[in-house]
Enzyme design. Structure first.
Site, PDB file in Angstrom:
ATOM      1  N   SER A 177       0.455   7.063  -1.765  1.00 23.61           N
ATOM      2  CA  SER A 177       1.622   6.817  -0.911  1.00 23.61           C
ATOM      3  C   SER A 177       2.146   5.405  -1.133  1.00 23.61           C
ATOM      4  O   SER A 177       3.351   5.172  -1.153  1.00 23.61           O
ATOM      5  CB  SER A 177       1.245   7.024   0.549  1.00 23.61           C
ATOM      6  OG  SER A 177       0.279   6.069   0.938  1.00 23.61           O
TER       7      SER A 177
ATOM      8  N   ARG B 185       5.901   5.218  -2.520  1.00 26.19           N
ATOM      9  CA  ARG B 185       6.887   4.704  -1.569  1.00 26.19           C
ATOM     10  C   ARG B 185       7.774   3.666  -2.245  1.00 26.19           C
ATOM     11  O   ARG B 185       9.001   3.728  -2.189  1.00 26.19           O
ATOM     12  CB  ARG B 185       6.179   4.092  -0.368  1.00 26.19           C
ATOM     13  CG  ARG B 185       7.139   3.580   0.689  1.00 26.19           C
ATOM     14  CD  ARG B 185       6.421   2.932   1.839  1.00 26.19           C
ATOM     15  NE  ARG B 185       5.510   3.847   2.500  1.00 26.19           N
ATOM     16  CZ  ARG B 185       4.197   3.762   2.429  1.00 26.19           C
ATOM     17  NH1 ARG B 185       3.644   2.802   1.734  1.00 26.19           N
ATOM     18  NH2 ARG B 185       3.439   4.625   3.066  1.00 26.19           N
TER      19      ARG B 185
ATOM     20  N   ASN C 246      11.725   4.516  -3.431  1.00 30.04           N
ATOM     21  CA  ASN C 246      12.817   3.734  -2.867  1.00 30.04           C
ATOM     22  C   ASN C 246      13.626   3.047  -3.953  1.00 30.04           C
ATOM     23  O   ASN C 246      14.860   3.090  -3.953  1.00 30.04           O
ATOM     24  CB  ASN C 246      12.269   2.677  -1.903  1.00 30.04           C
ATOM     25  CG  ASN C 246      12.112   3.239  -0.503  1.00 30.04           C
ATOM     26  OD1 ASN C 246      13.096   3.383   0.205  1.00 30.04           O
ATOM     27  ND2 ASN C 246      10.887   3.566  -0.136  1.00 30.04           N
TER      28      ASN C 246
END
Lengths: 291, 160
Positions: A209, A213, A217
């Site tokens: 994660s 992440r 993004n």
């Protein structure tokens, strides 16, 4: 060139290719993204140069300028680490500082116009060039796995027995094994592989994660920049000289500026999140065992 | 978008950067901050100690001034008392001296008066004798002369 690829709709994906050097054409792992490595090394070199430059001019009294800014950053990182850590570990704060500044600088490269570095690279005969290293999954994964390796190292170093127990007996078995009933106890033992699987998934989820992440993004931000450029900005002089072309151009610039500001904020936020989560994961590994 | 050797390269770059930034950026800045914090804390502690010392010194000075004032007051009142005593003494002595001078004057006057009376008596006698001689020289008239002598003597004695 970009304008020639516009018609067949391959422009965005063409901009998402890396400048690759293949050591072995058959093995997908045996290649290296020269653009990511180059930009990373440039950023690292700049940080190194800045550190050397600043180190020679640190004053004991009231700080000014660059020293003041870096002291603010160091103070902020120190506070974050101090708030989260039960014990003192001298490597954590420099690690957090490096993660934050490194990711922030890499993210900030995204503020350069989307095609600028790519087209500059074309002038040197390089077909593909991705300027932002955090868009490359390799960088977030490398950082996340380094942090994960440190977490595992500290878990095994500081509380090996407790960690192994947690790995094998949580969440199901520990209560069952305490039971007096031999059947229940046997059930507890039988559940150990399930516990282990769950715990492994839980642990693997952390670096996964963490890296995805940041990557997601930044990648999405890059794609939106490319979309704005492709859909709204004129790609030829004929387009630019029509009324609709000028109108679209103005909208495109406005949207691009808006997204740049927002993306700058996202870059800062993602750098902060990556740092704080790394600190939190490491602090969990440092938590003393509770009985 | 694949994991490849870049991943290994990035790990090397990242770990190197952590090490480099720790040595070249974090540690010097952190040390400078810690030193400054310590210096400021020391300075503040010294300042508060100074303030305390100052207030103690002020209290001591006040006490010393009060004691000095007390002492001075004592000295002044003692001096005033002494001055009053001296004044009274001198007045008394002057009065006594004056009385003595007056007494001496009176006595001297009395002696002078007595002496004058004595002189007068002697003079009267000589006058009487001279008068008698004159009378004798002018006329000798035993009866009358006797009477005159008696009269004169009685008159002289009466006036003396």
């Amino acid at each position: 060139m970009a304008t020639e690829e516009h018609a067949d709709g391959t422009e965005i994906s063409a901009h998402l290719d890396y400048w690759v050097y293949q050591f072995d054409a058959d093995n997908a792992f045996m290649q290296i993204h020269l653009d990511t490595m180059l930009v990373t090394l440039v950023v690292a070199g700049l940080m190194l140069g800045f550190s050397l430059w600043l180190r020679g001019r640190i004053v004991a009294g009231a700080p000014t300028g660059a020293q003041n800014a870096v002291e603010g950053l160091v103070g902020f990182v120190n506070d974050t680490v101090h708030d989260n850590f039960p014990v003192h570990n001298p490597i954590i704060a420099p690690l957090a500082l490096t993660i934050f500044t490194f990711i922030l600088l890499c993210n900030t490269i995204d503020l350069l116009p989307a095609y600028l570095l790519g087209h500059t690279a074309h002038l040197f005969g390089i077909e593909h060039f991705r300027p932002v290293p955090t868009n490359d999954l390799n960088l977030p994964v490398a950082m996340a796995l380094t942090v994960f390796a440190m977490v595992l190292y500290y878990e095994f170093k500081l509380k090996p027995v407790h960690f192994m127990k947690e790995l094998l007996l949580q969440p199901f078995a520990s209560l069952l094994l305490d039971s007096k009933n031999p059947m229940v106890k046997l059930l507890g033992v039988a559940l150990i592989p399930l516990n282990f699987t769950l715990k492994i998934i839980e642990e693997i989820a952390k670096p996964l994660s963490l890296s995805f992440r940041l990557f997601g993004n930044m990648f999405a931000g890059e794609v939106i920049f490319l979309l704005i450029a492709m859909l709204l900005l004129a790609s030829s002089m004929e387009q630019l000289t029509t009324v609709g072309g000028i109108f679209a151009q103005l909208i495109g610039i406005a949207v691009g500026v808006g997204w740049s500001l927002f993306h700058m904020f996202i870059g800062l936020l993602q750098a902060f999140i990556f740092m704080i989560l790394s600190v939190v994961y490491l602090s969990i590994a440092h938590q003393p065992v509770e009985h | 978008m694949s994991i490849d050797l870049t991943f290994v390269g990035q790990i090397i770059v990242f770990v190197t950067m952590v090490w480099v930034l720790k040595a070249l950026l974090y540690t010097p800045i952190n040390d400078a901050m810690a030193n400054r914090t310590k210096k400021i804390e020391d300075g503040l502690a010294a300042a508060s100690a100074g303030v305390e010392a100052k207030s103690i010194a002020e209290a001591e000075a006040e006490a010393a001034i009060a004691a000095a004032k007390n002492q001075a007051q004592g000295i002044v009142s003692a001096a005033e008392r002494r001055a009053a005593e001296v004044k009274e003494e001198s007045v008394l002595r002057a009065r006594k001296d004056a009385a003595a001078i007056v007494d001496a004057g009176k006595e001297e006057l009395k002696a002078e008066v007595g002496r004058a009376r004595q002189d007068l008596r002697k003079e009267v006698a000589s006058i009487a004798i001279s008068a008698a001689e004159k009378i004798i020289n002018v006329e000798i008239d035993a009866k009358r002369h006797a009477r005159i002598i008696d009269d004169t003597i009685s008159k002289e004695l009466a006036t003396a």
